[in-house]
Write a protein that holds these residues in place. Structure first.
Motif, PDB file in Angstrom:
ATOM      1  N   TRP A  81       0.844  -1.210   0.000  1.00  0.00           N
ATOM      2  CA  TRP A  81       0.000   0.000   0.000  1.00  0.00           C
ATOM      3  C   TRP A  81       0.875   1.254   0.000  1.00  0.00           C
ATOM      4  O   TRP A  81       0.639   2.190  -0.782  1.00  0.00           O
ATOM      5  N   LEU A  82       1.899   1.273   0.850  1.00  0.00           N
ATOM      6  CA  LEU A  82       2.797   2.427   0.929  1.00  0.00           C
ATOM      7  C   LEU A  82       3.551   2.637  -0.381  1.00  0.00           C
ATOM      8  O   LEU A  82       3.732   3.769  -0.839  1.00  0.00           O
TER       9      LEU A  82
ATOM     10  N   VAL B 166       2.315  10.325  -3.366  1.00  0.00           N
ATOM     11  CA  VAL B 166       1.475  10.586  -2.199  1.00  0.00           C
ATOM     12  C   VAL B 166       2.255  10.212  -0.944  1.00  0.00           C
ATOM     13  O   VAL B 166       2.726   9.086  -0.813  1.00  0.00           O
ATOM     14  N   LYS B 167       2.395  11.171  -0.035  1.00  0.00           N
ATOM     15  CA  LYS B 167       3.118  10.933   1.218  1.00  0.00           C
ATOM     16  C   LYS B 167       2.174  11.117   2.402  1.00  0.00           C
ATOM     17  O   LYS B 167       1.105  11.721   2.276  1.00  0.00           O
ATOM     18  N   LEU B 168       2.576  10.600   3.529  1.00  0.00           N
ATOM     19  CA  LEU B 168       1.747  10.679   4.732  1.00  0.00           C
ATOM     20  C   LEU B 168       1.994  11.973   5.497  1.00  0.00           C
ATOM     21  O   LEU B 168       3.138  12.405   5.662  1.00  0.00           O
ATOM     22  N   SER B 169       0.910  12.561   5.974  1.00  0.00           N
ATOM     23  CA  SER B 169       1.017  13.740   6.829  1.00  0.00           C
ATOM     24  C   SER B 169       1.241  13.347   8.284  1.00  0.00           C
ATOM     25  O   SER B 169       1.762  14.127   9.078  1.00  0.00           O
ATOM     26  N   GLY B 170       0.830  12.127   8.626  1.00  0.00           N
ATOM     27  CA  GLY B 170       0.992  11.684  10.004  1.00  0.00           C
ATOM     28  C   GLY B 170       0.803  10.190  10.139  1.00  0.00           C
ATOM     29  O   GLY B 170       0.210   9.542   9.278  1.00  0.00           O
TER      30      GLY B 170
ATOM     31  N   GLU C 200      13.063   3.131   0.676  1.00  0.00           N
ATOM     32  CA  GLU C 200      13.859   1.933   0.406  1.00  0.00           C
ATOM     33  C   GLU C 200      13.261   1.110  -0.730  1.00  0.00           C
ATOM     34  O   GLU C 200      13.989   0.604  -1.593  1.00  0.00           O
ATOM     35  N   LEU C 201      11.924   0.964  -0.751  1.00  0.00           N
ATOM     36  CA  LEU C 201      11.266   0.154  -1.776  1.00  0.00           C
ATOM     37  C   LEU C 201      11.283   0.829  -3.140  1.00  0.00           C
ATOM     38  O   LEU C 201      11.520   0.174  -4.158  1.00  0.00           O
TER      39      LEU C 201
END
Length: 296
Positions: A81-82, A90-94, A197-198
């Protein structure tokens, strides 16, 4: 409405209150299973909420240490998913990491889960991590709970906190309390170490920092199982009671099955060759002076 959703993922051990926390944020009616010490989330689920002219996306992930799936399966699901999100820039805000304040001690599974989470996030994304203690409404001894908090902050969570993570208490078990915890996670976003890393480094899951940690855990479990098998074999040789020998042999067969499962879990961390090739060609195209490399 401002562009770009605020994406916040929830992770933690099975039964630590992730789904309940999401329910309070989204206004979803609580399922009784969300408050029980068993898995409520079987797949990764995304919930969109519009609030204060901003769009939030809360991502509920399956908990580690689940009864019906291995940690390897959970890590691979989260990793895929990441990876997919990062390919889409798309990156995570938290990241919310939930922990039951009612747990009497840091069990082996809790320590392994925390280690996996830390390695998955990395130091650079740590400032976007909120270590959330849950189930305060079930606390009967306040002094004992405060002692647990002190132990978490000064020992088990210390590396994460020193890297920028913050501890938050989900004391009210309410929508207001949940939103107070996430309200400062609305500016910017950061890639997790596992994503870099992926995708950026093109590593296989078993080559990542989180994957290596899980592999080390498997190796330790494998060694423990081998030692137990050896002890059973030696004990069976010295016994003259036929019934006891049968019991020891039955236990040995059970351990042999567990041993094979551990081997399989270790082997499945490796990514098949065809997927490695696909991942290589799917890497993000670098941008140079506003244009994709290779574009005219």
């Amino acid at each position: 409405m401002a562009s770009g959703p605020i994406i916040i993922a929830l992770m933690g051990l099975t039964g630590s209150g992730m789904s309940n926390f999401v329910n309070k944020l989204t206004g979803t009616r609580e399922d009784k299973a969300a408050r029980q010490l068993k898995s409520h989330t079987q797949t990764i689920r995304e919930f969109q909420v519009n609030r204060s002219n901003r769009q939030y996306v809360f991502v509920d992930t399956p908990g580690f240490d689940e009864a019906y799936r291995s940690d390897r399966d959970i890590l691979r699901m989260i990793a895929e998913w990441l990876e997919k999100k990062y390919h889409g820039n798309v990156k995570l805000s938290g990241i919310i990491y939930t922990h039951r304040i009612t747990d009497n001690r840091m069990s082996g599974s809790l320590c392994k889960n925390l280690d996996m989470f830390s390695r998955l996030c990395g130091d650079r994304a740590a400032e976007r991590v909120r270590l959330v203690t849950t189930m305060w409404d079930r606390v009967k001894d306040t002094r004992l709970a405060e002692s647990r908090v002190s132990q978490l902050e000064t020992n088990f969570w210390k590396p994460l906190i020193e890297a920028g993570a913050r501890h938050k208490r989900f004391e009210g078990n309410s929508s207001r309390c949940a939103w107070e915890i996430v309200q400062d996670l609305n500016g910017g976003a950061e890639a997790l170490l596992l994503q870099e890393e992926l995708v950026d480094a093109g590593r296989n899951l078993n080559e990542t920092t989180a994957g290596k940690a899980l592999h080390t855990q498997f190796q330790k479990l494998l060694q423990e199982q081998k030692e137990t098998m050896k002890q059973l074999q030696e004990e069976a040789k010295t016994q003259r009671d036929p019934e006891l020998v049968r019991q020891l042999e039955a236990e040995q067969r059970r351990l042999e099955i567990e041993l094979q499962k551990t081997w399989n879990d270790m082997d499945k961390l490796k990514v098949p060759f065809f997927r490695r090739i696909a991942r290589f060609f799917a890497r993000k195209t670098p941008v140079v002076n506003g244009h994709s490399a290779g574009s005219n």
